[in-house]
Design an enzyme around this catalytic site. Structure first.
Site, PDB file in Angstrom:
ATOM      1  N   CYS A   1       8.145  -7.072   7.040  1.00 28.50           N
ATOM      2  CA  CYS A   1       9.362  -6.499   7.633  1.00 28.50           C
ATOM      3  C   CYS A   1       9.968  -7.517   8.585  1.00 28.50           C
ATOM      4  O   CYS A   1       9.244  -8.164   9.345  1.00 28.50           O
ATOM      5  CB  CYS A   1       9.028  -5.219   8.378  1.00 28.50           C
ATOM      6  SG  CYS A   1      10.491  -4.430   9.098  1.00 28.50           S
TER       7      CYS A   1
ATOM      8  N   GLU B   1       0.827  -1.198   0.000  1.00 32.08           N
ATOM      9  CA  GLU B   1       0.000   0.000   0.000  1.00 32.08           C
ATOM     10  C   GLU B   1       0.864   1.250   0.000  1.00 32.08           C
ATOM     11  O   GLU B   1       1.981   1.245   0.513  1.00 32.08           O
ATOM     12  CB  GLU B   1      -0.929  -0.003   1.213  1.00 32.08           C
ATOM     13  CG  GLU B   1      -2.017  -1.047   1.065  1.00 32.08           C
ATOM     14  CD  GLU B   1      -3.012  -1.032   2.207  1.00 32.08           C
ATOM     15  OE1 GLU B   1      -2.732  -0.422   3.250  1.00 32.08           O
ATOM     16  OE2 GLU B   1      -4.081  -1.637   2.046  1.00 32.08           O
TER      17      GLU B   1
ATOM     18  N   CYS C   1      -1.499   6.419  10.356  1.00 33.09           N
ATOM     19  CA  CYS C   1      -0.313   5.683  10.750  1.00 33.09           C
ATOM     20  C   CYS C   1      -0.690   4.480  11.583  1.00 33.09           C
ATOM     21  O   CYS C   1      -1.461   4.580  12.528  1.00 33.09           O
ATOM     22  CB  CYS C   1       0.607   6.575  11.547  1.00 33.09           C
ATOM     23  SG  CYS C   1       1.427   7.695  10.478  1.00 33.09           S
TER      24      CYS C   1
ATOM     25  N   CYS D   1       3.970  -2.776  15.976  1.00 32.48           N
ATOM     26  CA  CYS D   1       3.708  -2.656  14.538  1.00 32.48           C
ATOM     27  C   CYS D   1       3.278  -3.998  13.963  1.00 32.48           C
ATOM     28  O   CYS D   1       3.988  -4.996  14.114  1.00 32.48           O
ATOM     29  CB  CYS D   1       4.981  -2.190  13.834  1.00 32.48           C
ATOM     30  SG  CYS D   1       4.880  -2.283  12.052  1.00 32.48           S
TER      31      CYS D   1
ATOM     32  N   CYS E   1       9.025  -5.050  15.324  1.00 34.35           N
ATOM     33  CA  CYS E   1       8.735  -4.066  16.376  1.00 34.35           C
ATOM     34  C   CYS E   1       7.379  -4.441  16.994  1.00 34.35           C
ATOM     35  O   CYS E   1       6.421  -4.736  16.269  1.00 34.35           O
ATOM     36  CB  CYS E   1       8.697  -2.659  15.808  1.00 34.35           C
ATOM     37  SG  CYS E   1      10.287  -2.166  15.086  1.00 34.35           S
TER      38      CYS E   1
ATOM     39  N   CYS F   1       3.421   8.457   0.966  1.00 28.71           N
ATOM     40  CA  CYS F   1       4.149   7.533   1.842  1.00 28.71           C
ATOM     41  C   CYS F   1       4.285   6.205   1.110  1.00 28.71           C
ATOM     42  O   CYS F   1       3.279   5.604   0.721  1.00 28.71           O
ATOM     43  CB  CYS F   1       3.357   7.360   3.143  1.00 28.71           C
ATOM     44  SG  CYS F   1       4.087   6.159   4.258  1.00 28.71           S
TER      45      CYS F   1
HETATM   46  S1  SF4 Z   1       7.931  -0.292  12.717  1.00 23.94           S
HETATM   47 FE1  SF4 Z   1       7.220  -2.108  11.578  1.00 23.94          FE
HETATM   48  S2  SF4 Z   1       7.839  -1.813   9.441  1.00 23.94           S
HETATM   49 FE2  SF4 Z   1       8.987  -0.314  10.712  1.00 23.94          FE
HETATM   50  S3  SF4 Z   1      10.942  -1.332  11.185  1.00 23.94           S
HETATM   51 FE3  SF4 Z   1       9.540  -1.857  12.882  1.00 23.94          FE
HETATM   52  S4  SF4 Z   1       8.537  -3.797  12.253  1.00 23.94           S
HETATM   53 FE4  SF4 Z   1       9.500  -2.916  10.441  1.00 23.94          FE
END
Ligand code: SF4
Length: 376
Positions: free
Chosen positions: A122, A102, A345, A129, A126, A115
């Site tokens: 990923c 996206e 976000c 996230c 994190c 963006c």
């Molecule tokens: S916030 Fe999400 S997308 Fe960004 S580095 Fe951490 S895990 Fe990866």
């Protein structure tokens, strides 16, 4: 990457949008064609936004048919577009191997910001996230990054243009540095997109060895996902911190010659209730950031089902900002855009958040967010 995805991806032909203008000149020269023909192709692709060789009538037919045989020109197609009541548009895009990403277009009075994503999923996990929870599929190619911009520009109203670009969508850009670097070269090429480098921001969770090489590519802005003031908390929120702890991260930024007053770092700090929102946290920040030209973006957490965090009350947010304000830090408090279409976000990627929970969606010199204070 799954083996099925891998084999589909491996079969891809090279894409002409993987090449910057300079790289196209070299490619053409290597094939015995005049380098200026590579320039002409770059102008068609990146300035005119044309990805149909038949329309590139100033290129000889023999060159066009050889390119058509060996290269792709398209890498993404728009699957769905959603528009928020505030004008924010979310584009769901499918790559040739079927993966979906996206991009979010945020129109404002004096600027239009896009963006973009740099990876499918990923690997950094994190804890706030959901992209981390999705796992990692693969890096995006340069063509797939550039095509997000081209596709978004096609969605824009006539007479409007893209003014700012933030690499804060899905993924960690510095784990895909070669593709991101080539995309930046294409996007800031004065004869192509001609985006001013100061209007391009790349976000990182802190992949320290790649920060210097990134800032060598062009005088762009760096955004750093900080989110905590102690290693104990940051180890949980951003596990990469175990490899590159806060002191090492800040030391690297202090020593980096391409960070200076005219190119400050945007520190992103997602406020999570009871986790990193105390007055003590706020009081620690000025000392931590001392000696680093910086702006701090405070972003109240966008809650989602994949993370056990929520935003503090507005009073706690205000108290946090007031401490920073009194300490003379340059602080912005971000307002969300596109919340009703899950494009704010932390809400991207098929209702799953991507890296954007930490993204300020703000580019240098023209922050549109609520400015708490600008330091002298
Ligand atoms: S916030 Fe999400 S997308 Fe960004 S580095 Fe951490 S895990 Fe990866």
């Amino acid at each position: 990457m799954t083996s099925a995805t891998e084999s589909r991806h491996a079969k891809r032909r090279p894409n002409l949008k993987d090449y910057s203008r300079e790289a196209l000149r070299k490619l053409f020269k290597a094939r015995g064609w005049p380098a200026y023909r590579g320039d002409q192709l770059a102008t068609w692709l990146y300035k005119n936004g044309v990805d149909d060789l038949d329309r590139m009538t100033n290129l000889p037919a023999a060159i066009r048919s050889e390119l058509a045989r060996e290269f792709d020109l398209r890498s993404l197609e728009v699957v769905e577009t959603q528009r928020s009541t505030d004008g924010t548009q979310k584009l769901l895009l499918a790559a040739l191997d079927g993966v979906r990403i996206e991009a979010v277009l945020i129109p404002e009075e004096r600027r239009n910001t896009l963006c973009v994503s740099t990876q499918v999923g990923c690997p950094l996990t994190c804890s706030f996230c959901a992209t981390g929870a999705l796992g990692f599929t693969r890096n995006l190619t340069t063509a797939e990054i550039v095509d997000q911009i081209l596709q978004a520009m096609r969605q824009m109203e006539e007479g409007t243009t893209l003014t700012n670009l933030v690499f804060m969508g899905m993924g960690e850009p510095l784990l895909n540095l070669p593709a991101v670097s080539e995309a930046i070269r294409i996007l800031t090429d004065p004869k192509s997109f001609a985006l001013a480098p100061r209007r391009v921001t790349v976000s990182t969770a802190g992949v320290l060895p790649q920060i210097g090489p990134l800032l060598e590519v062009a005088p762009i802005h760096l955004a750093v996902s900080l989110h905590a003031t102690t290693d104990e908390v940051r180890d949980v929120l951003v596990p990469l911190n175990k490899r590159f702890p806060i002191a090492e991260l800040l030391h690297t930024l202090r020593e980096e010659p391409n960070i200076h007053r005219r190119r400050p770092v945007f520190f992103e700090y997602t406020l999570m209730e009871g986790v990193n929102d105390s007055v003590e946290d706020a009081r620690r920040l000025p000392g931590l950031l001392d000696g680093i030209p910086s702006k701090l973006n405070i972003i109240p957490m966008n809650p989602h089902r994949d993370a056990p965090y929520r935003a503090p009350t507005p009073e706690v947010v205000d108290r946090f900002a007031a401490v920073l304000h009194d300490a003379g830090l340059r602080v912005t408090l971000r307002r969300d855009r596109g919340r009703d279409i899950d494009a704010a976000c932390g809400q991207l990627a098929n209702r799953r958040p991507v890296c954007a929970p930490d993204g300020p969606l703000v580019a240098a010199g023209d922050e549109g967010d609520l400015e708490v204070e600008a330091a002298p």
